[in-house]
Design an enzyme around this catalytic site. Structure first.
Site, PDB file in Angstrom:
ATOM      1  N   TYR A   1     -16.538 -31.744  11.583  1.00  0.00           N
ATOM      2  CA  TYR A   1     -17.714 -31.393  11.994  1.00  0.00           C
ATOM      3  C   TYR A   1     -18.474 -31.947  12.261  1.00  0.00           C
ATOM      4  O   TYR A   1     -18.311 -33.847  12.420  1.00  0.00           O
ATOM      5  CB  TYR A   1     -19.009 -31.392  10.712  1.00  0.00           C
ATOM      6  CG  TYR A   1     -18.670 -29.745  10.341  1.00  0.00           C
ATOM      7  CD1 TYR A   1     -19.472 -29.017  10.657  1.00  0.00           C
ATOM      8  CD2 TYR A   1     -18.510 -29.763   8.871  1.00  0.00           C
ATOM      9  CE1 TYR A   1     -19.270 -28.065  10.446  1.00  0.00           C
ATOM     10  CE2 TYR A   1     -18.843 -28.623   8.311  1.00  0.00           C
ATOM     11  CZ  TYR A   1     -19.194 -27.593   9.161  1.00  0.00           C
ATOM     12  OH  TYR A   1     -18.990 -25.892   8.560  1.00  0.00           O
TER      13      TYR A   1
ATOM     14  N   SER B   1     -10.808 -29.001   5.776  1.00  0.00           N
ATOM     15  CA  SER B   1     -12.180 -29.229   6.265  1.00  0.00           C
ATOM     16  C   SER B   1     -12.919 -30.787   5.920  1.00  0.00           C
ATOM     17  O   SER B   1     -12.583 -31.670   5.458  1.00  0.00           O
ATOM     18  CB  SER B   1     -13.675 -28.399   5.381  1.00  0.00           C
ATOM     19  OG  SER B   1     -14.533 -28.955   5.184  1.00  0.00           O
TER      20      SER B   1
ATOM     21  N   THR C   1     -16.052 -28.077  14.755  1.00  0.00           N
ATOM     22  CA  THR C   1     -17.008 -26.929  14.940  1.00  0.00           C
ATOM     23  C   THR C   1     -18.317 -27.022  15.759  1.00  0.00           C
ATOM     24  O   THR C   1     -18.474 -27.748  15.195  1.00  0.00           O
ATOM     25  CB  THR C   1     -17.096 -26.496  13.042  1.00  0.00           C
ATOM     26  OG1 THR C   1     -15.496 -26.435  12.743  1.00  0.00           O
ATOM     27  CG2 THR C   1     -17.900 -25.125  12.930  1.00  0.00           C
TER      28      THR C   1
ATOM     29  N   LYS D   1     -13.645 -25.276  17.538  1.00  0.00           N
ATOM     30  CA  LYS D   1     -14.066 -23.617  16.981  1.00  0.00           C
ATOM     31  C   LYS D   1     -15.450 -23.587  16.978  1.00  0.00           C
ATOM     32  O   LYS D   1     -15.973 -23.989  16.591  1.00  0.00           O
ATOM     33  CB  LYS D   1     -13.625 -24.201  15.430  1.00  0.00           C
ATOM     34  CG  LYS D   1     -13.271 -23.459  13.827  1.00  0.00           C
ATOM     35  CD  LYS D   1     -13.027 -24.017  12.812  1.00  0.00           C
ATOM     36  CE  LYS D   1     -12.987 -22.857  12.001  1.00  0.00           C
ATOM     37  NZ  LYS D   1     -14.459 -22.651  11.746  1.00  0.00           N
TER      38      LYS D   1
ATOM     39  N   HIS E   1     -17.552 -18.735  11.756  1.00  0.00           N
ATOM     40  CA  HIS E   1     -17.902 -19.292  10.931  1.00  0.00           C
ATOM     41  C   HIS E   1     -17.454 -17.926   9.042  1.00  0.00           C
ATOM     42  O   HIS E   1     -18.446 -18.455   8.520  1.00  0.00           O
ATOM     43  CB  HIS E   1     -19.082 -20.275  10.948  1.00  0.00           C
ATOM     44  CG  HIS E   1     -18.764 -21.386  10.238  1.00  0.00           C
ATOM     45  ND1 HIS E   1     -19.263 -22.520  10.473  1.00  0.00           N
ATOM     46  CD2 HIS E   1     -18.712 -21.632   8.660  1.00  0.00           C
ATOM     47  CE1 HIS E   1     -18.641 -23.520   9.899  1.00  0.00           C
ATOM     48  NE2 HIS E   1     -18.635 -22.895   8.445  1.00  0.00           N
TER      49      HIS E   1
END
Ligand SMILES: Cc1cc2nc3c(=O)[nH]c(=O)nc-3n(C[C@H](O)[C@H](O)[C@H](O)COP(=O)(O)O)c2cc1C
Length: 395
Positions: free
Chosen positions: A163, A140, A189, A268, A292
């Site tokens: 992100y 992440s 994402t 994603k 998520h």
């Protein structure tokens, strides 16, 4: 072993031996060691016993009433598997290759931010487990450990979850660092463009009597605020006014991202056939069906229900990855049968980590792979390629 890990193991052994554990139904007796866990829910119970309430809430929460979280898991129950007989299943091979990455099995580690809140071994513990088991590991943007250290612990290319941030030059810095660290895939994402309502997390925070401001930014009203500056990926970056996502992004971003990097670009958080078609049109190298883990929009729809739509939209042009609610090897099998090429897990490995660190993550991977192998045996599918919708029956 550090003293916190030692104390945690001692606590789990104590709980397992206590009359409290004896009062549990036999099928959910407390696992005193990772090896005692018979399914991933044993690890959930063990993690719950040692992870503090606020952090447990962070992990377990969905959004609003958690309907989507429940739907993710329930969707697997809508399909049964058709057993087949007299197939030579003496050799089962569940290894696979997706986007240039060779994987021991299609089970993949999905990205979870803030893993240090569950166990001190955090991302490094997960990377070591992924290395031992040779499973694909996606980290992440909100990782607790340092990317380059995680990459060294994994010993094979990581995939990097991005992100987007609200400043393109910061996004570029993150992406370029990931590429330098040897990541071969960047998965952007897209399911959280403008906030979410994690009610269960907020409730459990109220039960936690510890002083949150020791580790988190807390405003005068006692609410936590994101502390991007404290995240390892943002070291040396001016985080003044920086948001982790940008509500104004549109499909043009995919081209911008492709221009920034030679890593393969995966999107994603795709759940609609229309978006799957647009993703291919805009040059994505892969899509990941994900909501998520029920933590974005309260759609009430399990990701497994969206998977066939997305597979139809992609029409074989790029690989479709999947996550959400996977708790059994049979779930992995069903997602593969509906067209996924690799299947991510989130909470299950976080439970393993929270309870036992690296050993717990390894146990989760072993359990899911064992269950997957047995599903393949029963369905007469000897390789991942032989897994198909012909094995599925509407339950
Ligand atoms: C505590 C927690 C933190 C997460 N953090 C991230 C993240 O930083 N980036 C991301 O793309 N997805 C994140 N996810 C979503 C997971 O990558 C994954 O999509 C989801 O957990 C899969 O569902 P499952 O937990 O039911 O397996 C997070 C999920 C959880 C539970």
């Amino acid at each position: 072993m550090d003293h916190v890990t030692h104390n945690r193991r001692a606590l789990l052994r104590f709980l397992a031996a206590s009359p409290l554990a004896a009062a549990l139904p036999w099928e959910r007796a407390m696992a005193a060691t990772a090896a005692d866990a018979l399914d991933v829910f044993d690890l959930e119970a063990a993690a719950r016993a040692v992870v503090p309430p606020a952090h447990w809430g962070y992990l377990q929460s969905g959004v609003d009433g958690d309907a989507t979280l429940r739907a993710n898991q329930a969707a697997f129950g809508h399909w049964g598997l058709k057993p087949r007989r007299f197939v030579d299943v003496s050799h089962i091979d569940y290894s696979t290759e997706v986007l240039g990455a060779k994987m021991a099995s299609p089970v993949m580690i999905s990205p979870i931010g803030g893993l240090r809140s569950l166990h001190l071994e955090a991302d490094i513990g997960v990377a070591r487990a992924a290395r031992v088991k040779n499973q694909q590991h996606m980290v992440s943007t909100q990782m607790s450990d340092v990317l380059e250290d995680i990459a060294a612990a994994r010993g094979a290319p990581l995939w990097f979850q991005l992100y987007t941030t609200n400043r393109i030059e910061v996004t570029r810095q993150l992406v370029q660092r990931a590429q330098r660290a040897g990541c071969t895939v960047v998965a952007v994402t897209v399911d959280l463009p403008a906030g979410r309502n994690t009610v269960t997390a907020a409730r459990l925070r109220r039960e936690d009597t510890r002083q949150c401001s020791n580790c988190h930014l807390v405003d005068a009203a006692g609410n936590q605020r994101p502390n991007t500056a404290a995240k390892t990926m943002f070291a040396g970056i001016n985080t003044e006014g920086l948001g982790l996502t940008s509500p104004s992004l549109t499909w043009d971003f995919i081209k911008q991202l492709k221009d920034m990097t030679t890593m393969k670009v995966v999107i994603k958080g795709i759940e609609a056939r229309e978006d799957a078609e647009l993703a291919v049109e805009h040059g994505a190298d892969g899509v990941m069906v994900s909501n998520h883990g029920g933590r974005a929009m309260e759609s009430g729809r399990g990701t497994l229900e969206s998977l066939p739509d997305v597979v139809a939209g992609v029409a074989g042009r790029i690989p479709v990855l999947f996550d959400g609610g996977v708790r059994r090897g049979t779930d992995v099998f069903k997602a593969l049968a509906l067209g996924a090429r690799a299947v991510g897990i989130g909470r299950p490995y976080a439970w393993g980590l929270g309870a036992y660190g690296q050993a717990g993550v390894e146990r989760v991977l072993d359990i899911l792979n064992l269950e997957l192998r047995l599903a393949m045996v029963g369905a007469g599918a000897r390789t991942v390629k032989e897994i198909s919708a012909a094995s599925l029956v509407k339950a």
